[in-house]
Design a protein around this motif. Structure first.
Motif, PDB file in Angstrom:
ATOM      1  N   PHE A  96       0.805  -1.223   0.000  1.00 18.85           N
ATOM      2  CA  PHE A  96       0.000   0.000   0.000  1.00 18.85           C
ATOM      3  C   PHE A  96       0.837   1.272   0.000  1.00 18.85           C
ATOM      4  O   PHE A  96       0.375   2.327   0.410  1.00 18.85           O
ATOM      5  N   CYS A  97       2.076   1.139  -0.470  1.00 16.94           N
ATOM      6  CA  CYS A  97       2.855   2.354  -0.710  1.00 16.94           C
ATOM      7  C   CYS A  97       3.762   2.097  -1.900  1.00 16.94           C
ATOM      8  O   CYS A  97       3.987   0.948  -2.282  1.00 16.94           O
ATOM      9  N   GLU A  98       4.217   3.145  -2.505  1.00 16.90           N
ATOM     10  CA  GLU A  98       5.181   3.040  -3.598  1.00 16.90           C
ATOM     11  C   GLU A  98       6.426   3.792  -3.173  1.00 16.90           C
ATOM     12  O   GLU A  98       6.337   4.920  -2.669  1.00 16.90           O
ATOM     13  N   SER A  99       7.587   3.181  -3.375  1.00 15.46           N
ATOM     14  CA  SER A  99       8.834   3.796  -2.933  1.00 15.46           C
ATOM     15  C   SER A  99       9.681   4.155  -4.140  1.00 15.46           C
ATOM     16  O   SER A  99       9.697   3.425  -5.125  1.00 15.46           O
ATOM     17  N   SER A 100      10.367   5.254  -4.013  1.00 16.66           N
ATOM     18  CA  SER A 100      11.367   5.598  -5.024  1.00 16.66           C
ATOM     19  C   SER A 100      12.356   6.564  -4.406  1.00 16.66           C
ATOM     20  O   SER A 100      11.953   7.620  -3.912  1.00 16.66           O
ATOM     21  N   GLY A 101      13.614   6.167  -4.419  1.00 17.33           N
ATOM     22  CA  GLY A 101      14.710   7.034  -3.981  1.00 17.33           C
ATOM     23  C   GLY A 101      14.468   7.742  -2.659  1.00 17.33           C
ATOM     24  O   GLY A 101      14.610   8.958  -2.580  1.00 17.33           O
ATOM     25  N   GLY A 102      14.062   7.003  -1.637  1.00 16.05           N
ATOM     26  CA  GLY A 102      13.929   7.622  -0.306  1.00 16.05           C
ATOM     27  C   GLY A 102      12.569   8.216  -0.032  1.00 16.05           C
ATOM     28  O   GLY A 102      12.319   8.741   1.053  1.00 16.05           O
ATOM     29  N   ILE A 103      11.663   8.153  -1.011  1.00 16.70           N
ATOM     30  CA  ILE A 103      10.300   8.666  -0.794  1.00 16.70           C
ATOM     31  C   ILE A 103       9.341   7.473  -0.789  1.00 16.70           C
ATOM     32  O   ILE A 103       9.422   6.601  -1.659  1.00 16.70           O
ATOM     33  N   LYS A 104       8.450   7.465   0.210  1.00 13.59           N
ATOM     34  CA  LYS A 104       7.346   6.496   0.179  1.00 13.59           C
ATOM     35  C   LYS A 104       6.060   7.270  -0.014  1.00 13.59           C
ATOM     36  O   LYS A 104       5.785   8.210   0.741  1.00 13.59           O
ATOM     37  N   LEU A 105       5.302   6.888  -1.011  1.00 18.56           N
ATOM     38  CA  LEU A 105       4.021   7.560  -1.281  1.00 18.56           C
ATOM     39  C   LEU A 105       2.876   6.653  -0.851  1.00 18.56           C
ATOM     40  O   LEU A 105       2.789   5.493  -1.259  1.00 18.56           O
ATOM     41  N   VAL A 106       2.002   7.229  -0.009  1.00 14.02           N
ATOM     42  CA  VAL A 106       0.808   6.511   0.442  1.00 14.02           C
ATOM     43  C   VAL A 106      -0.375   7.348   0.006  1.00 14.02           C
ATOM     44  O   VAL A 106      -0.349   8.573   0.167  1.00 14.02           O
ATOM     45  N   ARG A 107      -1.392   6.706  -0.552  1.00 16.28           N
ATOM     46  CA  ARG A 107      -2.572   7.521  -0.824  1.00 16.28           C
ATOM     47  C   ARG A 107      -3.807   6.930  -0.182  1.00 16.28           C
ATOM     48  O   ARG A 107      -4.007   5.723  -0.193  1.00 16.28           O
ATOM     49  N   VAL A 108      -4.561   7.831   0.427  1.00 19.59           N
ATOM     50  CA  VAL A 108      -5.682   7.370   1.239  1.00 19.59           C
ATOM     51  C   VAL A 108      -6.711   6.699   0.345  1.00 19.59           C
ATOM     52  O   VAL A 108      -7.206   5.620   0.660  1.00 19.59           O
ATOM     53  N   GLY A 109      -7.043   7.326  -0.758  1.00 15.14           N
ATOM     54  CA  GLY A 109      -7.993   6.708  -1.672  1.00 15.14           C
ATOM     55  C   GLY A 109      -8.493   7.718  -2.683  1.00 15.14           C
ATOM     56  O   GLY A 109      -8.475   8.922  -2.432  1.00 15.14           O
ATOM     57  N   LYS A 110      -8.905   7.215  -3.831  1.00  6.20           N
ATOM     58  CA  LYS A 110      -9.439   8.078  -4.893  1.00  6.20           C
ATOM     59  C   LYS A 110     -10.878   7.669  -5.170  1.00  6.20           C
ATOM     60  O   LYS A 110     -11.172   6.473  -5.308  1.00  6.20           O
ATOM     61  N   ILE A 111     -11.717   8.658  -5.259  1.00  8.15           N
ATOM     62  CA  ILE A 111     -13.120   8.372  -5.570  1.00  8.15           C
ATOM     63  C   ILE A 111     -13.212   7.932  -7.031  1.00  8.15           C
ATOM     64  O   ILE A 111     -12.714   8.624  -7.933  1.00  8.15           O
TER      65      ILE A 111
END
Ligand SMILES: Nc1ncnc2c1ncn2[C@@H]1O[C@H](COP(=O)(O)OP(=O)(O)OP(=O)(O)O)[C@@H](O)[C@H]1O
Ligand SMILES: [Mg+2]
Length: 257
Positions: A96-111
């Motif tokens: 439930f996250c995407e990582s790239s070069g020291g950043i983790k992206l989490v998104r709560v949700g998209k309608i």
């Protein structure tokens, strides 16, 4: 430290989130970017990651968030108490996250469809995730929020240490400053500003719109390279001077916030 970026639609919240995240990484920090915008889907492009699955999916089949919230309200458990779990940078659920070069992206949700109403649910989930996320000294969270102020009215601001409002040269951005200032006071969260897409003509006008100009962290001039990257969906680079200035200020190198 958890920074929340807010402001009117199109003011540059996601752009500034990405520029700050990239700069933090250059400065040796590990960054979690939390995308709480339930509509726009482009943040991962300018961050340079893939799109993560919605965090709502993580809770499917687990204890219903609504039940947990209702029980917490009945028992008088303070808002912000983690009810759904706790995480660190390293234990954010892999899927439930995407990582790239020291950043983790989490998104709560998209309608995705017309039946997914009930904004409170998404904000509640964001608050839970943020409240349950413990950070090490070298880790930072940047929250890219929905346009406008509804998330503040739903108390999402309580989950952050600093609120940064992006002001672009529009009548609506200027008009939103007193409202956001009042809401930040009510939430007891320090509020700072960045001016974005400025020109020689608009900079003095935007500066005057801020009640206390010492609260302006940095100025991001209108920049063709940024606009083009946004349009093409290309990753924004680190090293942006205004992003560097924002980080210097919030990290307390020049002041304590
Ligand atoms: N400093 C800048 N110079 C030029 N263009 C910019 C700058 N900052 C942002 N933009 C452009 O402005 C547009 C809106 O930016 P962005 O998507 O970051 O705003 P936002 O506040 O996140 O919008 P939304 O409320 O829709 O999520 C994008 O096309 C972006 O590339
Ligand atoms: Mg955005």
């Amino acid at each position: 430290m958890k920074l929340m970026i807010c402001g009117k639609g199109g003011s540059g919240k996601s752009t500034i989130t990405a520029l700050l995240a990239r700069q933090y990484v250059l400065e040796g920090k590990r960054v979690v970017v939390v995308d709480t915008d339930v509509s726009n889907t482009g943040l991962h492009h300018i961050l340079g990651t893939n799109a993560p699955p919605d965090l709502t999916g993580y809770f499917v089949g687990q204890r219903s968030m609504r039940d947990a919230m209702r029980e917490a309200r009945q028992k008088g458990i303070p808002r912000g108490t983690p009810l759904l779990g706790t995480w660190t940078y390293d234990t954010i659920p892999e899927g439930f996250c995407e990582s790239s070069g020291g950043i983790k992206l989490v998104r709560v949700g998209k309608i995705q469809n017309a039946n997914q109403h009930g904004k409170g649910r998404w904000v509640g989930l964001a608050r839970q995730f943020l409240g349950g996320l413990t950070l090490a000294d070298n880790e930072r969270v940047i929250i890219d929020s929905d346009a406008g102020v509804e998330h503040l009215a739903r108390k999402l601001g309580e989950a952050c240490d600093v609120l940064i409002m992006v002001i672009d040269p529009t009548f609506e951005s200027i008009g939103l400053v007193p409202t956001v200032s009042l809401m930040a006071d009510e939430l007891h969260v320090p509020l700072y500003f960045v001016l974005n897409k400025t020109t020689a003509e608009t900079l003095p006008i935007l500066t005057k719109a801020v009640p206390d100009p010492s609260r302006i962290l940095a100025v991001f001039p209108a920049d063709l390279t940024i606009r083009e990257a946004g349009f093409k969906g290309e990753a924004l680079p680190g090293g942006n001077p205004a992003a560097t200035a924002v980080i210097q200020r919030v990290e307390g190198k020049e002041w304590k916030g």
